[in-house]
Write a protein that holds these residues in place. Structure first.
Motif, mmCIF file in Angstrom:
data_model
loop_
_atom_site.group_PDB
_atom_site.id
_atom_site.type_symbol
_atom_site.label_atom_id
_atom_site.label_comp_id
_atom_site.label_asym_id
_atom_site.label_seq_id
_atom_site.Cartn_x
_atom_site.Cartn_y
_atom_site.Cartn_z
ATOM 1 N N VAL A 1 3.568 -18.503 -11.885
ATOM 2 C CA VAL A 1 3.419 -17.074 -12.117
ATOM 3 C C VAL A 1 2.410 -16.515 -11.114
ATOM 4 O O VAL A 1 1.287 -17.003 -11.025
ATOM 5 C CB VAL A 1 2.945 -16.781 -13.559
ATOM 6 N N TYR A 2 2.827 -15.493 -10.366
ATOM 7 C CA TYR A 2 1.899 -14.820 -9.457
ATOM 8 C C TYR A 2 1.048 -13.901 -10.320
ATOM 9 O O TYR A 2 1.354 -12.740 -10.522
ATOM 10 C CB TYR A 2 2.693 -14.019 -8.426
ATOM 11 N N TYR A 3 -0.036 -14.438 -10.853
ATOM 12 C CA TYR A 3 -0.867 -13.657 -11.754
ATOM 13 C C TYR A 3 -1.895 -12.856 -10.956
ATOM 14 O O TYR A 3 -2.262 -13.205 -9.842
ATOM 15 C CB TYR A 3 -1.556 -14.541 -12.781
ATOM 16 N N SER A 4 -2.350 -11.770 -11.534
ATOM 17 C CA SER A 4 -3.335 -10.922 -10.884
ATOM 18 C C SER A 4 -4.091 -10.146 -11.945
ATOM 19 O O SER A 4 -3.568 -9.886 -13.031
ATOM 20 C CB SER A 4 -2.652 -9.955 -9.911
ATOM 21 N N GLY A 5 -5.322 -9.782 -11.657
ATOM 22 C CA GLY A 5 -6.109 -8.968 -12.565
ATOM 23 C C GLY A 5 -7.304 -9.714 -13.128
ATOM 24 O O GLY A 5 -7.338 -10.949 -13.174
ATOM 25 N N THR A 6 -8.272 -8.962 -13.572
ATOM 26 C CA THR A 6 -9.542 -9.526 -14.021
ATOM 27 C C THR A 6 -9.383 -10.426 -15.235
ATOM 28 O O THR A 6 -9.951 -11.521 -15.292
ATOM 29 C CB THR A 6 -10.529 -8.391 -14.321
ATOM 30 N N HIS A 7 -8.597 -10.004 -16.243
ATOM 31 C CA HIS A 7 -8.479 -10.790 -17.468
ATOM 32 C C HIS A 7 -7.855 -12.162 -17.203
ATOM 33 O O HIS A 7 -8.388 -13.195 -17.644
ATOM 34 C CB HIS A 7 -7.651 -10.038 -18.517
ATOM 35 N N LEU A 8 -6.736 -12.189 -16.494
ATOM 36 C CA LEU A 8 -6.085 -13.472 -16.235
ATOM 37 C C LEU A 8 -6.936 -14.343 -15.323
ATOM 38 O O LEU A 8 -7.057 -15.561 -15.546
ATOM 39 C CB LEU A 8 -4.713 -13.247 -15.612
ATOM 40 N N SER A 9 -7.531 -13.756 -14.311
ATOM 41 C CA SER A 9 -8.328 -14.547 -13.381
ATOM 42 C C SER A 9 -9.545 -15.156 -14.069
ATOM 43 O O SER A 9 -9.885 -16.327 -13.841
ATOM 44 C CB SER A 9 -8.754 -13.678 -12.196
ATOM 45 N N GLU A 10 -10.195 -14.384 -14.935
ATOM 46 C CA GLU A 10 -11.328 -14.935 -15.688
ATOM 47 C C GLU A 10 -10.865 -16.000 -16.686
ATOM 48 O O GLU A 10 -11.571 -16.989 -16.910
ATOM 49 C CB GLU A 10 -12.071 -13.805 -16.393
ATOM 50 N N ASP B 1 -7.721 -11.979 -6.153
ATOM 51 C CA ASP B 1 -7.014 -12.145 -7.428
ATOM 52 C C ASP B 1 -7.353 -11.059 -8.447
ATOM 53 O O ASP B 1 -6.756 -10.995 -9.511
ATOM 54 C CB ASP B 1 -7.283 -13.533 -8.022
ATOM 55 N N ARG B 2 -8.322 -10.204 -8.133
ATOM 56 C CA ARG B 2 -8.713 -9.100 -9.020
ATOM 57 C C ARG B 2 -9.289 -7.976 -8.148
ATOM 58 O O ARG B 2 -9.726 -8.223 -7.020
ATOM 59 C CB ARG B 2 -9.724 -9.581 -10.063
ATOM 60 N N PRO B 3 -9.301 -6.759 -8.660
ATOM 61 C CA PRO B 3 -9.678 -5.627 -7.817
ATOM 62 C C PRO B 3 -11.184 -5.431 -7.701
ATOM 63 O O PRO B 3 -11.961 -5.920 -8.522
ATOM 64 C CB PRO B 3 -9.045 -4.445 -8.546
ATOM 65 N N PRO B 4 -11.595 -4.645 -6.705
ATOM 66 C CA PRO B 4 -12.992 -4.234 -6.610
ATOM 67 C C PRO B 4 -13.241 -3.046 -7.539
ATOM 68 O O PRO B 4 -12.290 -2.477 -8.095
ATOM 69 C CB PRO B 4 -13.115 -3.807 -5.145
ATOM 70 N N PRO B 5 -14.488 -2.667 -7.746
ATOM 71 C CA PRO B 5 -14.772 -1.476 -8.550
ATOM 72 C C PRO B 5 -14.033 -0.255 -8.004
ATOM 73 O O PRO B 5 -13.952 -0.046 -6.794
ATOM 74 C CB PRO B 5 -16.291 -1.309 -8.418
ATOM 75 N N ILE C 1 -3.239 -2.781 -11.067
ATOM 76 C CA ILE C 1 -1.918 -2.586 -10.472
ATOM 77 C C ILE C 1 -2.036 -2.151 -9.011
ATOM 78 O O ILE C 1 -1.301 -2.632 -8.143
ATOM 79 C CB ILE C 1 -1.120 -1.529 -11.275
ATOM 80 N N GLN C 2 -2.973 -1.261 -8.731
ATOM 81 C CA GLN C 2 -3.177 -0.803 -7.360
ATOM 82 C C GLN C 2 -3.548 -1.973 -6.458
ATOM 83 O O GLN C 2 -3.039 -2.109 -5.342
ATOM 84 C CB GLN C 2 -4.288 0.253 -7.334
ATOM 85 N N TYR D 1 -0.111 -2.015 -4.349
ATOM 86 C CA TYR D 1 -0.149 -0.886 -3.424
ATOM 87 C C TYR D 1 -1.271 -0.928 -2.394
ATOM 88 O O TYR D 1 -1.103 -0.428 -1.284
ATOM 89 C CB TYR D 1 -0.223 0.432 -4.219
ATOM 90 N N ALA D 2 -2.415 -1.478 -2.747
ATOM 91 C CA ALA D 2 -3.533 -1.515 -1.800
ATOM 92 C C ALA D 2 -3.225 -2.476 -0.652
ATOM 93 O O ALA D 2 -2.766 -3.598 -0.877
ATOM 94 C CB ALA D 2 -4.810 -1.946 -2.508
ATOM 95 N N HIS D 3 -3.455 -2.040 0.569
ATOM 96 C CA HIS D 3 -3.285 -2.925 1.723
ATOM 97 C C HIS D 3 -4.600 -3.639 1.983
ATOM 98 O O HIS D 3 -5.523 -3.083 2.580
ATOM 99 C CB HIS D 3 -2.833 -2.141 2.947
ATOM 100 N N GLN D 4 -4.678 -4.885 1.533
ATOM 101 C CA GLN D 4 -5.927 -5.631 1.644
ATOM 102 C C GLN D 4 -6.172 -6.154 3.066
ATOM 103 O O GLN D 4 -7.309 -6.438 3.427
ATOM 104 C CB GLN D 4 -5.936 -6.784 0.644
ATOM 105 N N GLY D 5 -5.128 -6.350 3.813
ATOM 106 C CA GLY D 5 -5.286 -6.773 5.205
ATOM 107 C C GLY D 5 -5.556 -8.242 5.408
ATOM 108 O O GLY D 5 -5.864 -8.676 6.525
ATOM 109 N N GLY D 6 -5.429 -9.044 4.343
ATOM 110 C CA GLY D 6 -5.781 -10.450 4.464
ATOM 111 C C GLY D 6 -4.677 -11.366 4.923
ATOM 112 O O GLY D 6 -4.942 -12.492 5.367
ATOM 113 N N PHE D 7 -3.423 -10.908 4.834
ATOM 114 C CA PHE D 7 -2.308 -11.815 5.143
ATOM 115 C C PHE D 7 -2.305 -12.299 6.591
ATOM 116 O O PHE D 7 -2.282 -13.523 6.834
ATOM 117 C CB PHE D 7 -0.974 -11.162 4.781
#
Length: 427
Positions: free
Chosen positions: A247-256, A310-314, A319-320, A324-330
């Protein structure tokens, strides 16, 4: 690999353009005739890639030509049916295809193939991953001591869990997220050779890592949160552990939640930092082959470069951050597979006779949670170790009758009774 988000898909073409100098060669070139080979190929290093961008970064490089031989063997991915090797056979590469099933079947096909002698081979997993902003940042290069199959648990929708639970993931055989699983499948945790990992880190640390202005801007957003201070720093090479999940999981709750899983399942010593899909499956195939003296599991290395958080910044929604956010890391993460990874491969080749041919002695336990290869894990329950129990007794042990809720209640009751007895309370 860490699968694509929608934004990653949008930027794949641009990333591929940036990588052209390193992927001008193609695996579909005219093949050398290897059908009359008199003895198996005995590579010193096998690079394990998971999908084409991870693989292509190794093609057309100055250090060695991975397309010198292209060998088809049964059981490889239908998308990637060949093992690529240098003309000398010293370095080879397979592309497993993404996900645990593809990794397990592809690596199994390789280690069981009579075309290869892998008894002294170093297996070098080299792919991209998500990254925990508490530990690393975009484009960083991570080397694991533990691989943890974090999704091998009961799963409940967050809307259905008790109010005092922080996650819908509960280990098998227990009734709380913070307990060690009581039902063990054997692939939950793999421990790797720590001395070899540290050597790989020292080799990779000599590389100048790639970065991008887009990833620099995105990682700067994490500086607002003290816990994410590392995420705002430039990329580096570090030792920390990898979580495996289809599962491609993402977000603070799952990551923690999976930080917690990694900590508990490694008895507090694992440091969750990278998220991937294949590593436990790959290591299981190598370990089973080691049991048959076809491979040396202590020669496995897992390197993951960070392509996304794996989780967003403040200030950014979950979801963003993912969609949708272009993190530029790939692009820099792909590039750093080569920049850091080639230092590891050439380091092994250059030090073969003096150091690596005989192997690197591990100072720690290496293997799975069952202790399949002997020794005694520094995690898990001794009752689960194959070396500590008579497997024939399992056939005579009566199976539990009843549904899952009853079983969980029984396990919980036994635990409470044991705790009461430890306090001197009669039950």
């Amino acid at each position: 690999m860490r699968g694509f988000s929608l934004v990653n898909l949008a930027f794949t073409a641009a990333a591929a353009t940036n990588l052209l100098p390193f992927s001008a060669a193609t695996p579909l070139v005219t093949r050398n005739n290897v059908s009359k080979r008199s003895s198996p190929i005995a590579p010193k290093v096998v690079i394990i890639s998971m999908f084409e961008p991870e693989a292509a970064v190794w093609w057309g490089i100055d250090e060695f030509d991975l397309l010198g031989q292209n060998i088809t063997i049964p059981g490889l991915s239908p998308l990637f049916p060949e093992v690529h090797c240098t003309a000398s056979g010293e370095v080879c590469q397979i592309i497993t295809g993404e996900s645990e099933i593809n990794a397990a079947t592809t690596v199994s096909a390789l280690v069981l193939s009579p075309e290869f002698d892998l008894t002294k081979t170093y297996f070098f997993v080299a792919g991209i991953a998500g990254v925990n902003p508490k530990v690393g940042t975009l484009a960083s290069v991570t080397f694991a001591k533990y691989a943890v199959q974090v999704a091998l648990q009961y799963e409940f929708d967050m809307r259905d869990i008790p109010s005092n639970f922080t996650t819908g993931y509960i280990p098998f055989g227990v009734d709380s997220p913070d307990l060690y699983p009581q039902n063990i499948y054997g692939t939950e945790v793999f421990e790797l050779n720590e001395a070899l990992r540290d050597i790989a880190i020292s080799f990779a640390s000599t590389a100048t890592l790639n970065d991008s202005t887009t990833s620099q801007a995105y990682r700067a957003l994490y500086a607002q949160e003290a816990a994410y201070a590392v995420a705002a720093q430039p990329p580096s090479v570090l030792g920390c552990d990898v979580a495996t999940s289809d599962v491609y999981y993402s977000g603070t709750h799952l990551s923690e939640a999976f930080e917690n899983t990694t900590r508990i399942w490694t008895n507090g010593s694992g440091v969750y930092c990278a998220t991937a899909e294949e590593d436990n499956a790959t290591l299981e195939a190598i370990l089973r082959a080691a049991k048959m003296n076809l491979t040396d599991y202590s020669r496995a290395i897992v390197m993951r470069t960070a392509s996304d958080f794996d989780r967003p910044p403040p200030g950014i929604s979950e979801i963003q951050n993912l969609l949708y956010a272009h993190q530029g890391g790939f692009p820099p993460a792909i590039r750093n597979i080569y920049l850091a990874g080639v230092k590891v491969v050439t380091g092994i080749l250059e030090g073969w006779e003096s150091t690596f041919e005989k192997g690197i002695k591990a100072p720690n336990y290496v293997g799975d949670i069952f202790a399949t290869l002997g020794g005694e894990p520094d995690y898990g329950q001794p009752a689960d170790f194959i070396t500590k129990r008579d497997l024939s007794l399992r056939a005579t042990k009566p199976a539990f009758q009843g549904n899952l809720r009853m079983k969980r209640a029984m396990v919980s009751a036994k635990r409470r009774a044991a705790a009461a007895r430890a306090l001197g309370i009669e039950v």
